[in-house]
Design an enzyme around this catalytic site. Structure first.
Site, PDB file in Angstrom:
ATOM      1  N   HIS A 118       0.945  -1.164   0.152  1.00 49.95           N
ATOM      2  CA  HIS A 118      -0.119   0.338   0.362  1.00 49.95           C
ATOM      3  C   HIS A 118       0.732   1.304  -0.169  1.00 49.95           C
ATOM      4  O   HIS A 118       1.780   1.076   0.546  1.00 49.95           O
ATOM      5  CB  HIS A 118      -0.851  -0.162   1.448  1.00 49.95           C
ATOM      6  CG  HIS A 118      -2.033   1.140   1.244  1.00 49.95           C
ATOM      7  ND1 HIS A 118      -1.585   2.439   1.628  1.00 49.95           N
ATOM      8  CD2 HIS A 118      -3.476   0.855   1.345  1.00 49.95           C
ATOM      9  CE1 HIS A 118      -2.663   2.878   1.224  1.00 49.95           C
ATOM     10  NE2 HIS A 118      -3.247   2.159   1.394  1.00 49.95           N
ATOM     11  N   ASP A 130       2.835  -4.306   8.019  1.00 54.22           N
ATOM     12  CA  ASP A 130       0.691  -3.742   7.687  1.00 54.22           C
ATOM     13  C   ASP A 130       0.080  -4.478   7.447  1.00 54.22           C
ATOM     14  O   ASP A 130      -0.881  -5.093   7.131  1.00 54.22           O
ATOM     15  CB  ASP A 130       1.592  -3.187   5.777  1.00 54.22           C
ATOM     16  CG  ASP A 130      -0.630  -1.804   6.078  1.00 54.22           C
ATOM     17  OD1 ASP A 130      -1.477  -2.313   6.626  1.00 54.22           O
ATOM     18  OD2 ASP A 130      -0.104  -1.274   4.688  1.00 54.22           O
ATOM     19  N   LYS A 141     -11.073   0.387  10.334  1.00 53.36           N
ATOM     20  CA  LYS A 141     -11.987  -0.763   9.485  1.00 53.36           C
ATOM     21  C   LYS A 141     -12.674  -2.484   9.800  1.00 53.36           C
ATOM     22  O   LYS A 141     -12.872  -3.614   9.044  1.00 53.36           O
ATOM     23  CB  LYS A 141     -10.718  -1.331   8.246  1.00 53.36           C
ATOM     24  CG  LYS A 141      -9.862  -0.364   7.655  1.00 53.36           C
ATOM     25  CD  LYS A 141      -8.895  -0.912   6.354  1.00 53.36           C
ATOM     26  CE  LYS A 141      -8.118   0.451   5.846  1.00 53.36           C
ATOM     27  NZ  LYS A 141      -9.040   0.569   4.484  1.00 53.36           N
ATOM     28  N   CYS A 163      -4.509   2.778  -4.069  1.00 52.64           N
ATOM     29  CA  CYS A 163      -3.563   3.309  -3.841  1.00 52.64           C
ATOM     30  C   CYS A 163      -2.381   1.819  -3.174  1.00 52.64           C
ATOM     31  O   CYS A 163      -1.461   1.667  -2.308  1.00 52.64           O
ATOM     32  CB  CYS A 163      -3.767   3.284  -1.592  1.00 52.64           C
ATOM     33  SG  CYS A 163      -4.256   4.934  -1.417  1.00 52.64           S
TER      34      CYS A 163
END
Length: 413
Positions: A129, A206, A232, A371
């Site tokens: 990302h 991540d 999220k 992204c």
């Protein structure tokens, strides 16, 4: 909870906690399939935010009055709740930020600028990302370090033989996405951690797309740093988490300065507060942190293993249904080996057009590069359409997605 078509969750009962899912557009009920961008928020979390502002609203760690004491305790306990959820050793290893991106930047600036220099290497993957890729890319430019990328093969998996070659004794940081937000690939982060540590490097994981969907234990992974976002995973916007091993965070200097993060200040110098507060300068994300703890309670009541299985079942079902189209590109691993999302393109239809037409059917998906522009360049696609699933989605909603895509295909035939 009782089981349903997913053999895991009572989805209809869960949906009652999300009133937004009952919204209609021109008489058609919303089908929300953009959960990788942000999930919806249950009433329990909204109520937790409202309760804080109605009953406990005060700044933390600054007042001796009752409201400040109550707010401080709730905020500290939220760190404890997150630490327990991800398997951290304690609140000292849990820093609240505003999102995953800020967590990345905290380490990049507080650790990277101090520790990296010419001859050092940062290893990432081709599926990163922008939150990671751009951040470490720019830090490399500032420090003279070199960035290398682990290739992604045609099925959407990492080339682990290449990873073993790329990670060397010159590598100082391996930064890898746990679950690709474009491909749905679940990366072998524990194996990558072992490789990194064998060469004396740190690993930053991540977890923005993993923590909401599966059980995660940062100690089992042996991550040095780990980051994710509340919005999220049924939580509010404006709250992210940076996990770091305590001994590393102790050695790092903060890069945001001001109130809250100091221990003693004179006209000549300053010293820093204990962990994790030395990385939380200024008035912190109090309400958001408390609400994130409530979101964790909500998810754990359902069971993260149940959430994982349900999402993977929906992704596999969607993958199989999409194979019914003659002219379609579906990106990433096979349907039975991916997390809860599917990215695709219909032949001769731009992803933005697909999203626009699906919107006419009240089906909400994401369209764009997600992204991950360099990854899309490698895929040979300027953009892709992405349907992403969560604990409140159903197979019937996947069927509605397919019906809307059939109409899209007919329109462009």
């Amino acid at each position: 909870m009782a089981t349903t078509e997913s053999d895991v969750l009572d989805v209809e009962r869960i949906r009652e906690d999300f009133p937004i899912l009952q919204r209609e557009f021109d008489g058609t009920q919303l089908v929300y399939l953009d959960n990788a961008a942000t999930s919806q928020t249950p009433d329990q979390v909204v109520d937790a935010i409202a309760h804080y502002y109605r009953h406990t609203n005060a700044n933390v760690h600054r007042g001796l009055h009752q409201l400040s004491q109550e707010a401080s305790i709730a905020y500290e306990e939220a760190h404890d709740r997150v630490a327990d959820f991800i398997g951290a050793e304690g609140r000292e290893e849990v820093v609240f930020t505003k999102n995953t991106t800020e967590s990345m930047n905290t380490v990049a600036y507080a650790w990277g600028l101090a520790e990296l220099g010419p001859g050092d290497e940062i290893v990432m993957t081709e599926m990163e990302h922008h939150a990671a890729l751009v951040t470490w890319q720019q830090i490399a430019k500032k420090t003279g370090a070199e960035v290398k990328y682990i290739p992604v093969d045609e099925e959407g998996y990492l080339d682990m033989d290449a990873a073993r070659d790329l990670i060397t004794d010159d590598t100082k940081m391996v930064s890898v996405v746990h679950v690709s937000n474009t491909l749905g690939t679940i990366n072998p982060v524990s194996e990558l951690a072992d490789i990194a540590h064998d060469h004396g490097a740190y690993i930053f994981v991540d977890g923005a797309q993993s923590v909401p969907h599966m059980p995660v234990d940062v100690q089992d992974i042996d991550a040095d740093f780990f980051a994710f976002s509340g919005h999220k995973m049924c939580g509010p916007t404006g709250i992210g988490v940076l996990y770091g091993k305590e001994h590393i965070l102790e050695e790092m200097e903060p890069y945001l300065y001001g109130g809250m993060m100091i221990s003693k200040v004179t006209f000549e110098d300053s010293t820093w507060h204990e962990l994790p507060w030395k990385f939380e300068a200024g008035t912190p994300v109090i309400a958001q942190g408390i609400a994130l703890a409530e979101a964790i309670d909500y998810l754990e009541d359902i069971g993260m293993e149940n959430v994982r299985r349900h999402g993977e079942q929906l992704a596999e079902y969607a993958y199989d249904r999409l194979q019914e189209f003659d002219g379609i590109d579906v990106y990433g691993p096979p349907g039975d080996d991916r997390s809860a999302l599917v990215s695709f393109n219909l032949d001769s239809v731009h992803a933005h057009d697909t999203s626009e037409i699906l919107n006419e059917f009240a089906v909400a998906i994401r369209a764009g590069d997600h992204c991950t522009q360099p990854l899309h360049d490698k895929l040979g696609a300027p953009a892709s359409a992405r349907a992403s699933f969560y604990l409140y989605n159903t197979r019937e909603e996947v069927d509605k997605l397919v019906e809307a895509l059939e109409a899209t295909e007919d329109l462009f035939a």
